[in-house]
Design an enzyme around this catalytic site. Structure first.
Site, mmCIF file in Angstrom:
data_model
loop_
_atom_site.group_PDB
_atom_site.id
_atom_site.type_symbol
_atom_site.label_atom_id
_atom_site.label_comp_id
_atom_site.label_asym_id
_atom_site.label_seq_id
_atom_site.Cartn_x
_atom_site.Cartn_y
_atom_site.Cartn_z
ATOM 1 N N CYS A 2 0.838 -1.191 0.000
ATOM 2 C CA CYS A 2 0.000 0.000 0.000
ATOM 3 C C CYS A 2 0.874 1.242 0.000
ATOM 4 O O CYS A 2 2.087 1.182 -0.161
ATOM 5 C CB CYS A 2 -0.907 -0.004 1.233
ATOM 6 N N GLY A 81 2.914 -2.917 3.824
ATOM 7 C CA GLY A 81 3.795 -4.065 3.917
ATOM 8 C C GLY A 81 3.053 -5.346 4.192
ATOM 9 O O GLY A 81 1.847 -5.467 3.957
#
Length: 637
Positions: A2, A81
């Site tokens: 993201c 992550g």
């Protein structure tokens, strides 16, 4: 995978509507990092706004959306992550009475922060992450980056505003941010072709240090802390293992790292170059999979720069579902104008082009791809590691004048002649970029110490282009070990996060692909650093433990060849089809007008390059990329 961004107005001058408006503008600038959804959360009374863009990988439902609030309502998190041991951690949290709303790793980590705090939670995480955690009770912001710097996170303060983001374009989207170039970061970029963390191309900003976190209090005060450091890893006691135990342990750790990174609720594959690192990752993926792994490679059709045939042979032996795309040099060069957009700091690793292309190919059918990045740093795989140790052993008693004389003799023919002579060597053994390597060896012979040789090898412009008088220096904390170990350690704290991981993150995120790097699992890194150098470089062969693991799955003859890297024929391009483009960017009047660097050494290097007397293609590319970046983000000189 993201993108996160936000700001903290410590003066509390931003109303709720503007908090949301600005936050959305910051996250929209990173839409490519998270095309699946985006949201912001703000608290006017505290002056805080957290923004998020999501590329959904685990728990695709709304229960995995961010910003996410802890069950007790105290904490708000945005996070980029993956946590690969989240299922084990979830069992611990559930045993303490938490009922999960969804199945995301975000919720698991957030509830651990809420129960145990940041300091106790971070050492338990296996993964890659950049995190913004807001404590509503204490009005305290914590920014966190993973151990090796796999995921990016920039932050800084100007006046009463604290900004942060996965990419600088998000920070630039804040209307109060002032984008002024930092001369020290500029100087570092010219030396290394990438901005060196914790520096940032903009004043008042920094890249959060790998393995570190920053705590920002309600009054804007910032403190920096570490939860993991390569300084400690490099100073671990060296253990003496038998060969069988060494290889078994390597395979066990790497296999577990690969297996954990195969967990996803979306299609998954791997980037395969046919080299040792990516082939090892793919072989272990296939062993852990009940169906053919999807693998991807690209080729350019230039014999010295095309590894597609090697990758194809490895894929055929392992039995993967392999996709290969051959591209013309023109197709690759057409992407060059996009580089300043993908890398919103100056960045000049030319392998960014093939990296982007293979990521774009993979993204056509998968959302997650594993890669072999990091193997060279962890297992001492760069040619310089082997060469530095050999030179340390053989040159210790050679007088300086004699070494310098030998260096002059090597440099005299020029790179063009060395490249021509190399054509007489059978292709299997022919060194790539022989002229460039001869020039590097010539300078290394003249250097006075192993550290000086290493610094010379990684420095593109030893000339003082900026007038700041700063020389490239060894990072603080290098272990007291041999030349190869000190160089590999410096590569791990510098070249790896600043260049390799930056390249992989931006190139993959530009096409909304999550790239995972199992060889940088911190457990693999820590184990590898307990091994002596002669366990990693044996009889002149680099990455010995990793090779031995690979040979258990792939015939040696398929992967044993001179190291080449993921390169493009940059020198040929600059002299040929890119000559007019480079001449425009390197024009003396243009460089003078910009006022950042002395054009005289640059113009001299450019003339030498065109005449075949120089081996400075990467250095010249760096200046071209700097000017292309400046034109895009700063404006014409």
């Amino acid at each position: 995978m993201c993108g996160i961004a936000g700001f903290f107005d410590t003066g509390k001058r931003t109303d709720a509507r503007r908090l949301t408006e600005i936050g959305r503008g910051m996250t929209d600038a990173m839409h490519h990092r998270g095309p699946d959804m985006g949201d912001v959360w703000g608290d006017e009374a505290a002056g805080i706004c957290l923004g998020f863009r999501r590329l959904a990988i685990i728990d695709l439902s709304p229960a995995g959306h961010q910003p996410m609030h802890s069950a007790d309502g105290r904490y708000v998190i945005t996070y980029n992550g993956e946590i690969y041991n989240y299922r084990e951690l979830a069992e611990d949290v559930a045993a303490r009475g938490h009922t999960f709303r969804g199945s995301s790793d975000t919720e698991v980590m957030l509830e651990l922060f809420a129960r145990d705090g940041v300091e106790k939670t971070l050492p338990r995480l296996i993964g890659m992450f950049a995190i913004a955690l807001w404590d509503r009770q204490e009005r305290r912001l914590t920014l966190i980056r993973d151990r090796l710097g796999i995921k990016p996170l920039y932050f800084g303060r100007q006046g009463g505003q604290v900004f942060w983001g996965s990419e600088l374009k998000a920070v630039r989207a804040h209307p109060d941010f002032r984008a002024e170039v930092d001369p020290l970061a500029l100087d570092g970029f010219l030396k290394g072709n990438a901005v060196a963390a914790p520096g940032c191309i903009y004043r008042d900003m920094e890249a959060l240090h790998p393995g570190g976190y920053a705590v920002i209090e309600a009054n804007g005060e910032i403190s920096r802390k570490r939860f993991w450091a390569m300084t400690d890893v490099g100073r671990q006691p060296v253990q003496d293992l038998g060969d069988r135990e060494l290889v078994d342990r390597t395979e066990e750790l790497v296999s577990d790292a690969v297996r954990r990174r195969m967990v996803a609720d979306v299609p998954l594959g791997a980037l395969l170059s046919g080299g040792v690192d990516s082939s090892t990752v793919v072989a272990l993926m296939q062993k852990a999979s009940d169906r053919p792994v999807k693998t991807y490679t690209i080729g350019f059709g230039a014999a010295d720069y095309d590894e597609a045939e090697h990758a194809k042979a490895v894929a055929a032996h392992i039995g993967t579902d392999h996709t290969e795309l051959s591209l013309s040099a023109d197709e690759a060069r057409d992407l060059i104008p996009n580089l300043p957009d993908w890398f919103d700091e100056p960045f000049a690793d030319s392998s960014a082009l093939p990296t982007f292309l293979v990521c774009r190919l993979a993204r056509q059918s998968v959302t997650v791809a594993l890669s072999g990045d990091g193997g060279d740093e962890v297992f001492f795989g760069y040619n310089r590691h082997r060469a530095l140790n050999a030179m340390e052993r053989r040159l210790g008693g050679v007088p300086g004048p004699l070494r310098r004389l030998a260096g002059c003799a090597l440099a005299a023919p020029g790179p063009a002649l060395w490249n021509g002579l190399a054509q007489a060597i059978p292709a299997k053994y022919r060194p790539r970029m022989a002229g460039t390597k001869a020039q590097k060896l010539a300078r290394a012979l003249a250097a006075e110490s192993s550290d000086a040789r290493y610094l010379d090898l990684i420095t593109h412009w030893p000339e003082d282009l900026t007038g700041l008088g700063r020389a490239t220096a060894m990072p603080d904390g290098a272990p007291d070990r041999d030349a190869a170990a000190r160089a590999a350690w410096a590569d791990t704290v510098g070249y790896l996060p600043n260049d390799i991981l930056t390249k992989v993150d931006r190139a993959s995120m530009a096409v909304s692909l999550e790239a995972r790097v199992p060889l940088l699992d911190h457990r693999v890194v820590e184990f590898a650093w307990t091994l002596p150098t002669d366990a990693k470089i044996r009889n002149g062969v680099t990455k010995w433990p990793l090779r031995e693991v690979l040979y258990r799955h792939v015939p040696k003859e398929l992967v044993d060849r001179p190291k080449s890297g993921f390169a493009i024929p940059l020198g040929e391009w600059l002299s040929g089809p890119l000559r007019d483009w480079a001449e425009t960017l390197l024009a003396e009047d243009r460089l003078k007008a910009r006022g950042w660097i002395d054009p005289v050494p640059v113009r001299r290097a450019w003339r030498d390059h065109l005449n075949g007397r120089g081996a400075r293609a990467e250095a010249l590319w760096g200046v071209c990329m700097l000017e292309a970046w400046a034109e895009r983000w700063i404006g014409r000189a």
